[in-house]
Design a protein around this motif. Structure first.
Motif, short mmCIF file in Angstrom:
data_model
loop_
_atom_site.label_atom_id
_atom_site.label_comp_id
_atom_site.label_asym_id
_atom_site.label_seq_id
_atom_site.Cartn_x
_atom_site.Cartn_y
_atom_site.Cartn_z
N MET A 1 44.13 45.93 39.06
CA MET A 1 44.42 47.35 38.87
C MET A 1 45.87 47.51 38.41
O MET A 1 46.76 46.85 38.92
N ILE A 2 46.08 48.39 37.43
CA ILE A 2 47.40 48.67 36.91
C ILE A 2 47.79 50.09 37.28
O ILE A 2 47.02 51.04 37.06
N VAL A 3 48.98 50.27 37.87
CA VAL A 3 49.42 51.60 38.29
C VAL A 3 50.90 51.77 37.94
O VAL A 3 51.59 50.82 37.56
N ASP A 4 51.37 53.00 38.09
CA ASP A 4 52.79 53.31 37.96
C ASP A 4 53.46 53.23 39.32
O ASP A 4 52.84 53.52 40.35
N ALA B 1 43.70 50.48 31.64
CA ALA B 1 43.78 49.05 31.94
C ALA B 1 42.54 48.60 32.72
O ALA B 1 42.08 49.30 33.62
N PRO B 2 41.97 47.44 32.38
CA PRO B 2 40.77 46.97 33.08
C PRO B 2 41.07 46.50 34.49
O PRO B 2 42.22 46.18 34.83
N THR B 3 40.04 46.43 35.31
CA THR B 3 40.17 45.92 36.67
C THR B 3 39.97 44.41 36.67
O THR B 3 39.55 43.80 35.67
N THR C 1 44.50 33.08 40.51
CA THR C 1 44.42 34.04 41.61
C THR C 1 44.38 35.47 41.08
O THR C 1 44.62 35.73 39.89
N GLY C 2 44.11 36.40 41.99
CA GLY C 2 44.14 37.81 41.61
C GLY C 2 45.50 38.24 41.12
O GLY C 2 45.61 39.03 40.17
N ASP C 3 46.56 37.75 41.76
CA ASP C 3 47.91 38.09 41.31
C ASP C 3 48.17 37.55 39.91
O ASP C 3 48.79 38.23 39.07
N ASP C 4 47.70 36.33 39.64
CA ASP C 4 47.86 35.75 38.30
C ASP C 4 47.20 36.63 37.24
O ASP C 4 47.78 36.94 36.20
N VAL C 5 45.96 37.02 37.51
CA VAL C 5 45.21 37.79 36.52
C VAL C 5 45.76 39.21 36.39
O VAL C 5 45.75 39.78 35.30
N SER C 6 46.27 39.77 37.47
CA SER C 6 46.90 41.09 37.38
C SER C 6 48.08 41.05 36.41
O SER C 6 48.28 41.98 35.61
N ARG C 7 48.86 39.97 36.47
CA ARG C 7 49.98 39.84 35.53
C ARG C 7 49.47 39.68 34.10
O ARG C 7 50.06 40.22 33.16
N LEU C 8 48.38 38.92 33.93
CA LEU C 8 47.81 38.77 32.60
C LEU C 8 47.29 40.10 32.06
O LEU C 8 47.42 40.39 30.87
N ILE C 9 46.71 40.91 32.94
CA ILE C 9 46.24 42.23 32.51
C ILE C 9 47.41 43.07 32.03
O ILE C 9 47.34 43.73 30.98
N GLY C 10 48.51 43.05 32.78
CA GLY C 10 49.68 43.82 32.37
C GLY C 10 50.20 43.39 31.01
O GLY C 10 50.52 44.23 30.15
N ALA C 11 50.26 42.07 30.80
CA ALA C 11 50.73 41.57 29.50
C ALA C 11 49.73 41.89 28.40
O ALA C 11 50.12 42.22 27.26
N SER C 12 48.44 41.83 28.72
CA SER C 12 47.40 42.11 27.72
C SER C 12 47.40 43.57 27.31
O SER C 12 47.13 43.91 26.15
N VAL C 13 47.68 44.46 28.26
CA VAL C 13 47.80 45.89 27.93
C VAL C 13 48.88 46.09 26.87
O VAL C 13 48.70 46.83 25.90
N ALA D 1 40.41 43.49 28.60
CA ALA D 1 39.72 42.60 29.53
C ALA D 1 39.44 41.25 28.87
O ALA D 1 39.63 40.19 29.48
N LEU D 2 38.99 41.28 27.61
CA LEU D 2 38.74 40.04 26.88
C LEU D 2 40.03 39.27 26.64
O LEU D 2 40.06 38.04 26.75
N TRP D 3 41.10 40.00 26.32
CA TRP D 3 42.38 39.32 26.05
C TRP D 3 42.92 38.66 27.31
O TRP D 3 43.42 37.53 27.27
#
Length: 240
Positions: free
Chosen positions: A1-4, A93-95, A131-143, A167-169
């Protein structure tokens, strides 16, 4: 999840059995870990049998983690949250689950045993690889990458396509960053190709709806084009 930073997102946990019926545990608790590692208990609400919610206050930038635990039955669910400075998060941003659907084999728990060893969790936790933390960082960068290619601002009609592309990225980067065999690298390239197709569709929708007024980078110029991995073929057996 991505938030402010400053958001108080509502996270829900729905406990169901194999038939889809609500599970009513003896106890449900939840806590949140902030980027500094401080853990704080959260107040758990419920709007019906098997439905639970929390609202963690996000006060600083970085990676947060909410952990749910139930007793009777004993279950654990972990949700990663990445907080951007106020105004920089993307509502589309995807979950973690939306990324996991593309690479379900990555959601196996490293601590599972017996019949659960090869059972995907369907999301990323502290026990998965990555991990979830790893993928959360990837989501932020992918956004950041996808919004740059689609064109900022990304407007509402393009949210769905932009989210799917992101999500694919993120899945592409997960496969490329944690390769275990050549097949992972091949899958990563296919994920990237699919992401770029959706980016082009999102870009067209975004421009047609009045978004994308800023310049878009050339995806072939992104530095990850330079990354490649290979695993050597096994040699002849060693004879002693």
């Amino acid at each position: 999840m991505i938030v402010d930073v400053g958001d108080t997102p509502t996270l829900t946990w729905r406990l169901r059995d194999d038939d889809g019926e609500p599970i009513v545990p003896t106890l449900v608790v939840a806590d949140v870990r902030d980027p500094a590692g401080q853990i704080t208990s959260l107040t758990v609400g419920s709007d019906g049998p098997g439905n639970f919610s929390v609202q963690p206050p996000i006060t600083v930038e970085g990676d947060w983690r909410v952990t749910w635990r139930s007793v009777g039955p004993d279950q654990v669910e972990v949700v990663g949250i990445h907080a951007f400075p106020a105004g920089e998060a993307a509502v589309w941003a995807p979950t973690l689950r939306q990324v996991a659907v593309h690479i379900p084999s990555r959601t196996r728990s490293q601590d599972s045993y017996g019949d659960d060893v090869n059972r995907p969790l369907g999301t990323f936790t502290e026990d998965t690889y990555p991990t979830g933390d790893d993928v959360s960082r990837l989501i932020g960068a992918s956004v950041a990458v996808v919004s740059g290619m689609v064109g900022r601002p990304v407007v509402t009609p393009a949210y769905g396509l932009a989210s799917a592309a992101t999500a694919l990225w993120a899945a592409y980067w997960a496969e490329l960053s944690w390769p275990e065999r050549d097949a992972d690298v091949s899958l990563a390239q296919r994920l990237r190709e699919d992401a770029l197709l959706l980016v082009e569709q999102a870009k067209a929708v975004n421009l047609g709806a009045g978004g994308g007024t800023e310049n878009q980078p050339d995806p072939d110029g992104l530095p990850d084009r330079l990354v490649s991995f290979s695993f050597p073929a096994p040699g002849p057996p060693l004879i002693l």
